[in-house]
Motif scaffolding. Sequence first.
Motif, mmCIF file in Angstrom:
data_model
loop_
_atom_site.group_PDB
_atom_site.id
_atom_site.type_symbol
_atom_site.label_atom_id
_atom_site.label_comp_id
_atom_site.label_asym_id
_atom_site.label_seq_id
_atom_site.Cartn_x
_atom_site.Cartn_y
_atom_site.Cartn_z
ATOM 1 N N THR A 67 27.327 5.537 -12.957
ATOM 2 C CA THR A 67 26.473 5.527 -14.075
ATOM 3 C C THR A 67 26.658 4.264 -15.032
ATOM 4 O O THR A 67 25.674 3.395 -15.415
ATOM 5 N N ILE A 68 28.155 4.255 -15.333
ATOM 6 C CA ILE A 68 28.362 2.982 -16.260
ATOM 7 C C ILE A 68 28.199 1.525 -15.509
ATOM 8 O O ILE A 68 27.712 0.869 -16.285
ATOM 9 N N TYR A 86 10.428 -3.499 -13.141
ATOM 10 C CA TYR A 86 10.428 -3.029 -11.849
ATOM 11 C C TYR A 86 11.891 -2.887 -11.300
ATOM 12 O O TYR A 86 12.137 -1.855 -10.802
ATOM 13 N N ASP A 87 12.640 -3.986 -11.443
ATOM 14 C CA ASP A 87 14.049 -3.940 -11.164
ATOM 15 C C ASP A 87 14.617 -3.093 -11.871
ATOM 16 O O ASP A 87 15.762 -2.304 -11.075
ATOM 17 N N ALA A 94 17.243 4.816 -8.167
ATOM 18 C CA ALA A 94 18.525 4.970 -6.909
ATOM 19 C C ALA A 94 19.686 5.534 -7.501
ATOM 20 O O ALA A 94 20.165 6.455 -7.032
ATOM 21 N N LEU A 95 20.315 5.263 -8.888
ATOM 22 C CA LEU A 95 21.009 6.134 -9.539
ATOM 23 C C LEU A 95 20.961 7.449 -9.832
ATOM 24 O O LEU A 95 21.724 8.390 -9.322
ATOM 25 N N ILE A 96 19.624 7.974 -10.060
ATOM 26 C CA ILE A 96 19.484 9.485 -10.336
ATOM 27 C C ILE A 96 19.401 10.002 -8.690
ATOM 28 O O ILE A 96 19.683 10.923 -8.780
ATOM 29 N N HIS A 97 18.895 9.287 -7.750
ATOM 30 C CA HIS A 97 19.181 9.791 -6.411
ATOM 31 C C HIS A 97 20.311 10.165 -5.927
ATOM 32 O O HIS A 97 20.753 11.194 -5.294
ATOM 33 N N ARG A 98 21.461 9.229 -6.349
ATOM 34 C CA ARG A 98 22.909 9.352 -6.006
ATOM 35 C C ARG A 98 23.433 10.477 -6.742
ATOM 36 O O ARG A 98 24.048 11.396 -6.391
ATOM 37 N N LEU A 123 18.931 20.385 -2.289
ATOM 38 C CA LEU A 123 17.199 20.482 -2.459
ATOM 39 C C LEU A 123 16.592 19.245 -2.842
ATOM 40 O O LEU A 123 15.637 18.521 -2.218
ATOM 41 N N CYS A 124 17.288 18.594 -3.715
ATOM 42 C CA CYS A 124 16.819 17.399 -4.444
ATOM 43 C C CYS A 124 16.756 16.092 -3.545
ATOM 44 O O CYS A 124 15.946 15.364 -3.512
ATOM 45 N N VAL A 125 17.653 16.149 -2.366
ATOM 46 C CA VAL A 125 17.771 14.955 -1.471
ATOM 47 C C VAL A 125 17.307 15.205 -0.177
ATOM 48 O O VAL A 125 16.927 14.307 0.560
ATOM 49 N N ARG A 126 17.197 16.356 0.135
ATOM 50 C CA ARG A 126 16.873 16.794 1.643
ATOM 51 C C ARG A 126 15.429 17.553 1.814
ATOM 52 O O ARG A 126 14.821 17.932 2.922
#
Length: 307
Positions: A67-68, A86-87, A94-98, A123-126
Motif C-alpha cells: 500500500t505504501i 485513469y492511471d 490493482a492494489l485492492i485486488h492484491r 471469493l473475492c479473487v476467484r
Amino acid sequence: MSLVLPSELVVDRFLPTVRAVLARRLSERGMTQNEIAAELSVTQAAISKYVAGEAGGDGRFRNDPDTIATVDRLAEGIHTGSMDGYDALAELLALIHRLEDRGPICELHETEMPELQGLGCDLCVRGLDTDVRVEREVLADVRSAARTLATIPGMAEYVPNVGTNVGMALPDAGDETDVAAIPGRIYSMSGRVEVPANPEFGASSHVATALLAAKAAGPDTRGAINVATDDRLLEAARSLGYDPLAFDASYEDRADRLETTFRDRGAVPQILYHEGAFGIEPITFVFGATATDAADRLQELVETASN
C-alpha cells in the motif's frame, strides 16, 4: 450472522486510509490543500485533517508495504503530472485486488465476519467455489463435536497432558491441510474442558495422521478424537461391543504402519490405542463417520466408564 461485503471495507476502511496517507505525501511535495482536495475529490477541511494526522486510518493498510509503495507512486505521478486519473484508478484497483487475495482486506474481512475464519476464503479473487460449502459443513461439524466434548460430565479426566483434539477430514482429503481441528488443542482446567478456538484446517497433525490413515483404509471414517489411554475407557468399549485395537506408539512411519494395520484387519476400528513409550504419552483414538459421530461415541464410553 454478520453479513459484510469486502467492498464495504474498501470504502469504509481502505480508501480513507489511502487518502490520508496520499494527502500527506502530496503535502510534503508542496501541493496546497485546495489542490490536493481537487485531486482526491474531497473537501479542503478533510485534507486539513489528513495532513494534520487527525483522520486516523487502519493500521493494516497504513503499515502495509504494498500500500505504501503504491501511494508513493500515486503521489509522485500526481505531483509531476505523469499520472492521470485513469492511471491512478488502475493502480488503486490493482492494489485492492492484491490486498483481497489473502492480504489485509481479506484479514479485515475475516475479523468483521468470523464465519469466514479458517475457510481459506478466496471469493473475492476467484468467485464462488463449490467446495466452500463442504468445508463449512466440516468446520461446523468439528465445532459441534468440540462443544459436545466440553459438556460431557467427567470428560476432563480423559484429557491427556498433550491435550485433546477433534478432527474431521474433507471427503477427498490428501494431507493434514484437508483435516479441520481445533488450533492449540482442547485442554482441561480446574476440572473443565476448555475449547480455545474455532476449528481450522491444518490445525492438528497428530489427529490428522491417524485420521488420514483410517480414511485411506475405510473412506467412511472421517472423524477422530484423541484422549488419554485409560483402562476404564477400554473396558467400557469392550462392554459396548467394540474391539479396541492396540498399536505401536512410535511416531516413525506411523501413517504407513497404521494404514497397513487397518487393511490387515479388514476394517478401521472404532477404538485405537497405544500404551505409550519413552517420551510418548499413552493415547487412544475414537473414530467415527464424522467428528460429531466420534464425539457421541466418546460420550457413550465416558458415561459407561462412570457407571
